[in-house]
Each structure stands twice: as C-alpha cells, then as structure tokens.
Design a protein around this motif. Structure first.
Motif, PDB file in Angstrom:
ATOM      1  N   PHE C  22      53.455  74.659  28.957  1.00  0.00           N
ATOM      2  CA  PHE C  22      52.308  73.918  29.473  1.00  0.00           C
ATOM      3  C   PHE C  22      52.150  72.597  28.730  1.00  0.00           C
ATOM      4  N   MET C  23      52.316  72.681  27.394  1.00  0.00           N
ATOM      5  CA  MET C  23      52.189  71.469  26.576  1.00  0.00           C
ATOM      6  C   MET C  23      53.263  70.455  26.966  1.00  0.00           C
ATOM      7  N   VAL C  24      54.486  70.967  27.143  1.00  0.00           N
ATOM      8  CA  VAL C  24      55.592  70.092  27.551  1.00  0.00           C
ATOM      9  C   VAL C  24      55.263  69.446  28.899  1.00  0.00           C
ATOM     10  N   GLU C  25      54.709  70.257  29.803  1.00  0.00           N
ATOM     11  CA  GLU C  25      54.343  69.774  31.129  1.00  0.00           C
ATOM     12  C   GLU C  25      53.330  68.635  31.011  1.00  0.00           C
ATOM     13  N   ILE C  26      52.374  68.811  30.090  1.00  0.00           N
ATOM     14  CA  ILE C  26      51.375  67.753  29.903  1.00  0.00           C
ATOM     15  C   ILE C  26      52.042  66.472  29.435  1.00  0.00           C
ATOM     16  N   VAL C  27      52.914  66.608  28.419  1.00  0.00           N
ATOM     17  CA  VAL C  27      53.584  65.420  27.898  1.00  0.00           C
ATOM     18  C   VAL C  27      54.414  64.762  29.001  1.00  0.00           C
ATOM     19  N   ILE C  30      52.377  62.550  31.306  1.00  0.00           N
ATOM     20  CA  ILE C  30      51.636  61.387  30.793  1.00  0.00           C
ATOM     21  C   ILE C  30      52.023  60.109  31.536  1.00  0.00           C
ATOM     22  N   PRO C  31      53.340  59.849  31.738  1.00  0.00           N
ATOM     23  CA  PRO C  31      53.684  58.639  32.494  1.00  0.00           C
ATOM     24  C   PRO C  31      53.067  58.639  33.896  1.00  0.00           C
ATOM     25  N   ALA C  32      53.082  59.803  34.542  1.00  0.00           N
ATOM     26  CA  ALA C  32      52.508  59.895  35.891  1.00  0.00           C
ATOM     27  C   ALA C  32      51.031  59.532  35.864  1.00  0.00           C
ATOM     28  N   TYR C  33      50.353  59.954  34.791  1.00  0.00           N
ATOM     29  CA  TYR C  33      48.935  59.634  34.673  1.00  0.00           C
ATOM     30  C   TYR C  33      48.730  58.130  34.586  1.00  0.00           C
ATOM     31  N   ILE C 142      47.484  68.886  36.647  1.00  0.00           N
ATOM     32  CA  ILE C 142      47.926  68.577  35.278  1.00  0.00           C
ATOM     33  C   ILE C 142      47.794  67.074  35.049  1.00  0.00           C
ATOM     34  N   THR C 143      48.337  66.293  35.976  1.00  0.00           N
ATOM     35  CA  THR C 143      48.277  64.843  35.809  1.00  0.00           C
ATOM     36  C   THR C 143      46.837  64.356  35.868  1.00  0.00           C
ATOM     37  N   TYR C 144      46.119  64.871  36.851  1.00  0.00           N
ATOM     38  CA  TYR C 144      44.814  64.291  37.130  1.00  0.00           C
ATOM     39  C   TYR C 144      43.725  64.833  36.215  1.00  0.00           C
ATOM     40  N   ARG C 149      42.295  64.503  29.776  1.00  0.00           N
ATOM     41  CA  ARG C 149      41.486  65.234  28.806  1.00  0.00           C
ATOM     42  C   ARG C 149      42.225  65.390  27.487  1.00  0.00           C
ATOM     43  N   VAL C 150      43.523  65.748  27.579  1.00  0.00           N
ATOM     44  CA  VAL C 150      44.303  65.903  26.346  1.00  0.00           C
ATOM     45  C   VAL C 150      44.413  64.558  25.634  1.00  0.00           C
ATOM     46  N   LEU C 151      44.711  63.516  26.399  1.00  0.00           N
ATOM     47  CA  LEU C 151      44.809  62.184  25.781  1.00  0.00           C
ATOM     48  C   LEU C 151      43.478  61.800  25.147  1.00  0.00           C
ATOM     49  N   GLY C 152      42.394  62.094  25.862  1.00  0.00           N
ATOM     50  CA  GLY C 152      41.065  61.776  25.334  1.00  0.00           C
ATOM     51  C   GLY C 152      40.833  62.484  24.014  1.00  0.00           C
ATOM     52  N   VAL C 153      41.224  63.746  23.954  1.00  0.00           N
ATOM     53  CA  VAL C 153      41.029  64.499  22.713  1.00  0.00           C
ATOM     54  C   VAL C 153      41.896  63.921  21.601  1.00  0.00           C
ATOM     55  N   VAL C 154      43.153  63.591  21.930  1.00  0.00           N
ATOM     56  CA  VAL C 154      44.043  63.038  20.906  1.00  0.00           C
ATOM     57  C   VAL C 154      43.480  61.727  20.362  1.00  0.00           C
ATOM     58  N   ILE C 155      43.121  60.820  21.277  1.00  0.00           N
ATOM     59  CA  ILE C 155      42.609  59.514  20.842  1.00  0.00           C
ATOM     60  C   ILE C 155      41.324  59.697  20.040  1.00  0.00           C
ATOM     61  N   SER C 156      40.425  60.541  20.558  1.00  0.00           N
ATOM     62  CA  SER C 156      39.163  60.755  19.852  1.00  0.00           C
ATOM     63  C   SER C 156      39.409  61.303  18.454  1.00  0.00           C
ATOM     64  N   LEU C 157      40.357  62.223  18.357  1.00  0.00           N
ATOM     65  CA  LEU C 157      40.606  62.862  17.069  1.00  0.00           C
ATOM     66  C   LEU C 157      41.148  61.856  16.060  1.00  0.00           C
ATOM     67  N   VAL C 158      42.066  61.006  16.516  1.00  0.00           N
ATOM     68  CA  VAL C 158      42.608  59.989  15.619  1.00  0.00           C
ATOM     69  C   VAL C 158      41.485  59.065  15.161  1.00  0.00           C
ATOM     70  N   LEU C 159      40.659  58.630  16.116  1.00  0.00           N
ATOM     71  CA  LEU C 159      39.572  57.709  15.762  1.00  0.00           C
ATOM     72  C   LEU C 159      38.566  58.403  14.844  1.00  0.00           C
ATOM     73  N   LEU C 160      38.212  59.637  15.174  1.00  0.00           N
ATOM     74  CA  LEU C 160      37.248  60.364  14.333  1.00  0.00           C
ATOM     75  C   LEU C 160      37.797  60.538  12.921  1.00  0.00           C
ATOM     76  N   ASN C 161      39.088  60.781  12.830  1.00  0.00           N
ATOM     77  CA  ASN C 161      39.715  60.925  11.521  1.00  0.00           C
ATOM     78  C   ASN C 161      39.569  59.633  10.713  1.00  0.00           C
ATOM     79  N   ILE C 162      39.756  58.500  11.392  1.00  0.00           N
ATOM     80  CA  ILE C 162      39.584  57.212  10.710  1.00  0.00           C
ATOM     81  C   ILE C 162      38.148  57.085  10.212  1.00  0.00           C
ATOM     82  N   TYR C 163      37.196  57.427  11.093  1.00  0.00           N
ATOM     83  CA  TYR C 163      35.793  57.335  10.668  1.00  0.00           C
ATOM     84  C   TYR C 163      35.495  58.323   9.548  1.00  0.00           C
TER      85      TYR C 163
END
Lengths: 354, 269, 260
Positions: C22-27, C30-33, C142-144, C149-163
């Motif tokens: 499933f994780m691989v499928e998400i990755v 990503i280009p399709a998204y 998955i794409t839509y 959502r996964v990208l949002g979580v990843v980006i948020s987590l990186v930013l939150l980590n910086i904060y």
C-alpha cells in the motif's frame, strides 16, 4: 476556525515559509561557524600509526580548528597516509617548515596539531606532504629551527614523552647488567677466561648517569602536578631508588668486582649480593606494575603506554633470566637455561610514535 | 473477442465474495449497445453488488468483466479514467462527496473527464443540467444539508453530466418524489433515444415498464432469466413471475397512456 | 486457542506485506497526484491537510518543546558542571531535541490528532459509498484521497519538527537566562559548535519516514473499513496503535543506522 479556513492558503504559506527561513538561517549560521562554504586545501602527512586518529578529527592550531582529517589509509610501507584539509583563511599557517603532530590522549581526545613553519610566508601548494613532528625530516626541521611549536603539549602527552627515554635507559641498564652477570657466569664456568668486566661496569656507570638526569627531568615535570600524576611520581621515585642502588659506592657493582677484582665476594657473603640484585629487579618490576596501573587508569586508547610497559617488561624478563642463571650457576646450581629469541627491544621501542 | 462487437457490457462467470457471504455467484450476461436493461430481483438478491462489480466499482473475486470489449482489471489509471468517461454510475444512496459543495460534486467529474473545458463552459453545463431537474437550492450547500430525494437528483446529474455511453443506475428513483421521478424518467428517455445503453436496477414498476427493452432477473446471486420484456413475461418460473408481476401489470395499464405522458414530459425538457 | 494464535501469526506477515504494498502504491501515485493538481483537480486537500495537521498542532508542539528544552537545560546545568563537562549540554540538547524527541514527539502528536482524523474520515467515506463514487468517476482513491493526505502529513511533520527544534532551543535559552544568564552569542556559538549536518539529515529523514508511516497507516486503516459504521472507530484505534508501534521501531532503526 472560519478565519483559518478562509485564509488556509495564506496560513499554510506562512507556516511553511517561517520554518524554511528558520532552517536556512540556522544552516547559514552553522555553516559559517564550521566553514562549510569556505574553500579548503588538501594536504597529507605520514604517521606510523593510526591509533587515536579518526576521519573527521579536527586539525588544530593553538586550539583553533583550522581543518579536518579527511582520509586515513595504510600505505605500502605499512605507514599511515593521512589526508587533511585546511580552511582557506588559515592557509598562511601551512608554509615551508610546517609540521603536524598527532596529539592524542585518552582523556582529552585527539587532534592533529599544526605547527607553523617560519621559513617563509608563502603557503605550501595544495596536496603537498607536511612532515610529522617526530619523523626524521620533522626532527631535522626542528633542529634548524624552521618551525614554531604552536602549543605546548598537554601534561599527559608530555609525561609520555618523558617516560619514553627514562624507560629506555632503564632497559639499557638492565641489558648491561645482564652483560656483567653473563660475563661473571662465564668466568665462573671457565668459558670466559679474560672477561671485559671492568669495561662493562664502566658502561653501566655512564648509563646510570643518564638515568639520573632523565629522572630529575621527569620529576621536575611532575612536581606539583595533579592527582593523576601522583602515582607516576611514585614510579619515578622507585626508579630513582633502583638507580641509586647501582650508584652506591658500597653498592652492588663495586662489591661485584670485589676488592681484588675477583668473584670471591659473590660466594662469600651468604647470597647477600645475590639478594640485593634480586631486590633491584623486584623494585623495577614493581615500578613497571605501577606504571601499568596508571596506564589502565588512563585507558587503553594511547598505545604508547602499552608500548612502554611492554618494553620495560621485556627488559625485566631478561634481567630475571640472568638472575635465574646465577641461581642455577653450575657452581651454585645448574647453569643458565637456554632462552631462544630475545629480540632487540630498543629498536621497536624507538619507532613508537609520541 | 469478435462477438463483443455491439456489446456494451459483458460479464462471464462473475463471482463476488465477501468475507462471510457470496452475493454474486457466477453471472454471465451480455448487454447490447443501445439497449435498456432492467435488473430486477428481491431485496438482498445481489443486484446491487452485481452491477457494481460489472462496472468495476468494486473488484470481482473471479470472472471477467468487459466494458465495450475492454477487460476490466488490468487497466492502469489512464485507461480506467477513459473507461469511466463512457460508463456512468448512479448510487442507490447518492454517495455524494460530503467534503465538498454540491457544485464541486458536479464539477469534479467534468474536470476529470473534460479537462479541456474552460471554467465558464463547465459552469454553463452544470447550470443547465441543474435547471433541467429543477434543482433550485443553493449549489454552494454541502450535500449533508440536502434531503435524500434532492441528493439523489444531484447524484443523477453528476452521472449524466459527463455524457456516458453506458449508464448504470442503482435504484435511481427511491426517495425521489413523483415530479422528481418524472424528470428522471424523461431524461432517461432522452438518453435512451440518443443511443445510451442503460442498465437500471429498480423496483419501480413505472420506470421498468416504460423504459426497459430487456429484463434480467437475479435471485440469490444467480441469473434466473435474461430476455426481452415479452420473453420474461412469458416465463413460467414462479419466482420470475412473482418478481416481475407488478411491472407486467403496470405495463398493461400504462401502455395506452405512455405516449401522451412522454409527450408532456418532453415538452418540459 | 492454538488455532487462533497460529492464524494470527500467519496473517501478520501477510498484512504487513500488504501494508508495505500500500505504501509503495502511495509513492507510485505521487506523480499522478501532481499531474492531477496541474490539471486543476485535487481540490486543496493537501493544503487543508497541512492546515489541520501542521498549523493547528503548532501550539501543542510549541508548549511541549519549550517545556522539554527547559527541563533538559535545568537538569543539564545542575549535573554536568559537577563532572566538569558543562559544554556537553549543547551536545545533549542537539541529540535529544533535534535527533530524537523532535521527530518522535511531533510524530506522536500527529498520530493522535491526524492519524485518527484521517482514518475516521476515510472510513466514513467508505461506509457511505463515497469511495465507490470516486471509483465510478474514474478518480483513483489512492491518488485522489490517500496521496494528498500522506503528503500533507509528511510536510506537516517536517515543518512541525522544525518548529519543535526552534521552540525547544529557544525555550532552553530562555530558561538558561533564569538560571545562569548567558549571552545569546555564547549560547548560539555553543550550539552550532556541537551540531553537525548529520544531525539535521537524521532529523529530517526521521520526520519524512514517520510521516510516510503515519499517513499510510491512517489512510490504509480508513480505507480498510468494509461496510459498517461500527468498523470506523475500530480502524481508528488500529491506526493509532500501529502508527505508534511502527514509528518507534522505525526510530530505533534509523538511530541505529545513523550511528553506524
């Protein structure tokens, strides 16, 4: 909440930009502090051992980091090629006559210390080889005064440096004593008819003078040092006592020779002389044991400690062999047992890097 | 397959299995292009699951599904999208996307399948379709604030906006009031006339009797009969008769009125 | 009993494999998204996800990291000077805040807030056939749904980590001011004397990987709801449990690898 949703894009944008700005500012600050953006010039040197050395270790000049060790490889001569870089702003320190020295001790960690050459102000070309402080070229450069020692070595390194010749001398004495006793044994055996005893004894006496000088030097160095060095002090004392014994006008050596230059005394005094010799070796042995303890206390990171002790031990073993030989003397007991392969300690000891 | 020519939907031994029951147990049907097929059966007979699997909305456990000759299953994203453009689906419970406005619900499939449309063109298309079903509420409302009947109408519009060649409807008229049903019927009639293949699951006798050329009867996950309305009416299988009797009665009653009724509706459209 | 245990053991690797797929499928999607985004689709899901997961979690992250930075400084200043290793406080701050707690605590916060939210939302969408509606429209769920959502979580987590880092390090500085005043330059000098590029890389890598894990687990659990509304809370609980377990395991693995 309404506000947040209406301005979601702006809020998310601000949220992201602030974080990115923070990271960039931090990166630039750290990068400037650590010289990420500064060009670096590469140099190399050759050491005999990589112990205490690791990649990423700093190259220091008077306590400032001027560069980093980038690579360590073992070369064809079984020496270690060390590549390191120097930051551009410190490049003027690397000139003709510059030397590097590995200052590594178990407590403070290690650095590669850069010593500035005084011969010229022209920086050395990139990729040049900078000789090591204790190498032959390094010694030569030091002797002609083309280099300026950039920082006094820390007490532990100094101590190690001083202990080296001291133990060296002890080892030499032991060697000579062995020679004397060997000759004595030979004489007793009848295998040596005209032994160069007198000559050997003179040699021992001159060596004892060296030891004395060394010990004074070490003691002055150690005087007033902190707790760590107290036990080292005691070692020096013991060694001094041992050498005093040798120098005592009424001590072993004159008595060995006897009033008439014969060996009569050796057999006449109820083994007193024999016991005395044994005592000396025992005390030197004890000294080395204590040294061993200091070394263990300081950790095993510094191979020099181990090297010294190993050398000392080997010397003691030779001495003990001689004593065994005496004890087993055909006239007294039954001859010196054959000991195969007694490598020259002094050679390998000299090679140990400090 | 050569005999797929002119076939809009073709299933072969279609089986759908869930963890503890099997609603579809090997159904093979061929639905010709341009025909209107009513899928009938008692509640829980597996009709809904069958048409969902037949249109690839849910995966089949085994068997083959071909839509206009193309085998479902090994399709990638792009092929799936192309297929979806020609195959519309109206869900029994509307299944509008709750996290977006009614307008977005209608716009999204258009954006998906007609990316070349400008915003204005798309907007015009949506407004016109909404007018045709006389949906008067604010399009910026969330689907949650619509009544079940209104939601159903929106779902219907969502499915036909992309002008599919094959339209599959799962109970399009439940919850919808009489005038609503009439509007849906009229629009389905137009689609049928335009050559759209319609597959309708319905209990509504009016819808079936007025639209269907063929009837498929499913019971307990198996195909009982597939034939023209006349053939099915002539069946002496008691289960089939039981299921379609309403429809046949209605068909007899309404036969005479149909033409006038349709004429009336067409005027409105 | 025996059979039940055996069945579970046999099913576990299968499920893990499926989840990995499933994780691989998400990755892979990503280009399709991003293609879809370029076509104008997507409807701001990513933006809203960052708003809910990142921005709205900022206050709790700030409070947490300020407090933790302060605690480290207080403990450090009372113990380290006794050992003559006062300088080590910076190394400890970096190791604890940047390398370890930053990524993992923000991950926990995000699991608790957004992991549950995502799995419940998607579960609800399954129950009232919205997912099927996406399928019927030709929108790959998955794409839509999953990818933004996964990208949002990843980006948020990186930013939150910086904060988290920002507030943690600033917080510790403020407390230092109370205990034993220190010039800002000295503090900063000490800090960036002890930080290495490797610390940053490890910290970012952790946030990205944790984000992938949390996002994938939450979307996977949400989409795993089959038909009943009662499955939704069960899946949400699973999303939290699995999210925490996998994050902690990944953390240990990354720390191990980065110190090798």
């Amino acid at each position: 909440m309404k506000f947040r949703i209406r301005f979601a894009t702006q809020i998310v944008g601000a949220f992201t930009i602030l974080a990115v700005v923070f990271v960039i500012v931090l990166m630039v600050a750290i990068g400037r502090g650590q010289g990420w953006f500064e060009p670096r010039y590469e140099y190399s040197t050759e050491l005999s051992s990589a112990s205490g050395l690791n990649i990423g270790m700093s190259v220091d000049f008077r306590g400032f980091e001027v560069g980093r060790v980038t690579n360590i490889t073992l070369n064809e001569d079984n020496n270690v090629d060390v590549t390191f870089n120097i930051r551009e702003r410190y490049i003027h320190l690397v000139t003709k006559g510059s030397l590097v020295e590995l200052a590594s001790n178990p407590i403070l960690g290690g650095t590669l210390v850069l010593h500035r050459g005084t011969r010229s102000s022209e920086p050395l070309e990139q990729f040049s080889v900078i000789p090591e402080w204790n190498s032959d070229i390094g010694r030569a450069i030091r002797e002609v005064g083309f280099v300026e020692r950039s920082q006094p070595p820390d007490p532990i390194s100094t101590l190690l440096a001083e202990l080296d010749p001291l133990l060296n001398s002890i080892s030499e004495i032991l060697g000579s004593t062995e020679l004397i006793l060997d000759t004595l044994a030979g004489t007793l055996d009848g295998t040596v008819t005209e032994g160069p005893i007198a000559e050997t004894v003179t040699q021992v006496l001159s060596l004892l003078a060296t030891v004395e000088a060394r010990l004074e030097q070490t003691e002055s160095l150690l005087a007033g040092s902190d707790d760590l060095l107290v036990s080292v002090n005691r070692i020096a004392d013991n060694a001094a006592a041992a050498s005093d014994e040798f120098r005592d006008p009424a001590g072993i050596v004159p008595r060995l020779l006897g009033a008439s230059g014969t060996l009569a005394t050796l057999f006449d005094d109820d083994n007193v002389l024999f016991d005395e010799i044994l005592d000396i070796f025992t005390s030197i042995n004890a000294t080395l044991d204590e040294l061993n303890e200091v070394a263990r206390f300081a950790g095993s990171q510094t191979p020099q400690f181990a090297a010294i002790i190993e050398e000392g031990r080997e010397a003691i073993i030779v001495g003990q062999d001689v004593l065994t030989g005496l004890r087993n003397n055909p006239l007294l007991r039954g001859g010196i047992p054959e000991r195969i392969d007694q490598p020259s300690n002094v050679e390998s000891f000299r090679e140990a890097q400090f | 397959m050569a005999d797929d020519a002119g076939v809009a939907l073709n299933t072969k031994d279609l089986i759908v299995e869930f963890e503890n029951f099997t609603p579809v147990r090997g159904i093979s049907v061929k639905i010709r292009e341009g025909s209107t097929v009513a899928v009938m059966g008692r509640s829980g007979s597996g009709k809904s699951t069958f048409i969902k699997a037949a249109s690839g909305v849910i995966p089949a456990t085994s068997g083959e599904v071909r839509v206009f000759g193309r085998l479902l299953g090994p399709l990638n994203n792009r092929e799936l999208r192309r297929l979806r453009k020609v195959c519309g689906f109206v869900f029994q419970d509307a299944a509008l996307w709750q996290n977006m406005s009614v307008y977005r619900n209608l716009a999204l499939p258009l954006e998906q399948h007609y990316p070349e449309l400008s915003n204005a063109e798309r907007d015009k298309k949506i407004r016109r379709a909404v007018e045709r079903i006389r949906f008067t509420d604010d399009l910026n409302l969330r689907p949650a604030s619509l009544s079940a009947g209104e939601a159903k109408l929106v779902a219907f519009v969502r499915a036909i906006l992309t002008e599919p060649k094959l339209l599959i409807l799962d109970e399009p008229t439940t919850f919808v009031d009489r005038t609503g049903v009439d509007r849906i019927l009229s629009m389905l009639r137009q689609l049928k006339d335009a050559g759209t293949t319609l597959v309708v699951v319905s209990h509504n006798a009016t819808v079936v009797s007025q639209l269907a050329d063929e009837i498929i009867v499913i019971d307990e996950g198996e195909l009982l009969i597939h034939g023209s309305t006349d053939q099915v009416a002539a069946s002496d299988n008691p289960v089939v008769r039981d299921i379609v009797s309403d429809v046949l009665d209605q068909a007899a009653t309404f036969d005479s009125d149909i033409l006038s009724l349709l004429g009336e509706i067409d005027d409105e459209g | 009993m025996l059979e039940a245990v055996g069945e579970r053991v046999l099913r576990a690797p299968k499920e893990l494999l499926y989840a990995l797929g499933f994780m691989v499928e998400i990755v892979r999607n990503i280009p399709a998204y991003f293609q879809m985004q370029r076509r104008g689709g997507g409807g701001g899901v990513l933006k809203m996800q960052i708003l809910f997961t990142g921005v709205n979690a900022l206050s709790i992250v700030a409070v947490l990291s300020l407090a933790i930075g302060a605690v480290i400084i207080i403990q450090g200043l009372s113990i380290l000077p006794q050992l003559g290793q006062g300088q080590l406080i910076y190394t400890i701050l970096i190791a604890v805040i940047t390398r370890e707690l930053g990524p993992i605590l923000t991950a926990f916060i995000v699991i608790a807030r957004s992991g549950t939210a995502i799995s419940t939302e998607l579960g609800g969408m399954v129950v009232d056939h919205q997912i099927e509606a996406y399928m019927a429209t030709g929108l790959n769920p998955i794409t839509y749904l999953a990818v933004p959502r996964v990208l949002g979580v990843v980006i948020s987590l990186v930013l939150l980590n910086i904060y988290f880092n920002f507030f943690g390090l600033v917080g510790s500085f403020l407390v230092t001011q109370l205990v034993q005043p220190l010039a800002l330059e000295e503090y900063l000098f000490g800090l960036y004397g002890s930080v290495t590029l490797r610390d940053f890389v490890a910290s970012f890598a952790k946030s990205i990987i944790f984000g992938m894990i949390i996002g994938s687990v939450a979307t996977y659990q949400g989409l795993s709801v089959e038909r009943a509304g009662t499955e939704v809370p069960i899946r949400a609980i699973k999303a939290v449990g699995q999210g925490i377990t996998l994050t902690v395991i990944a953390n240990a693995a990354i720390t191990l690898v980065s110190y090798l």
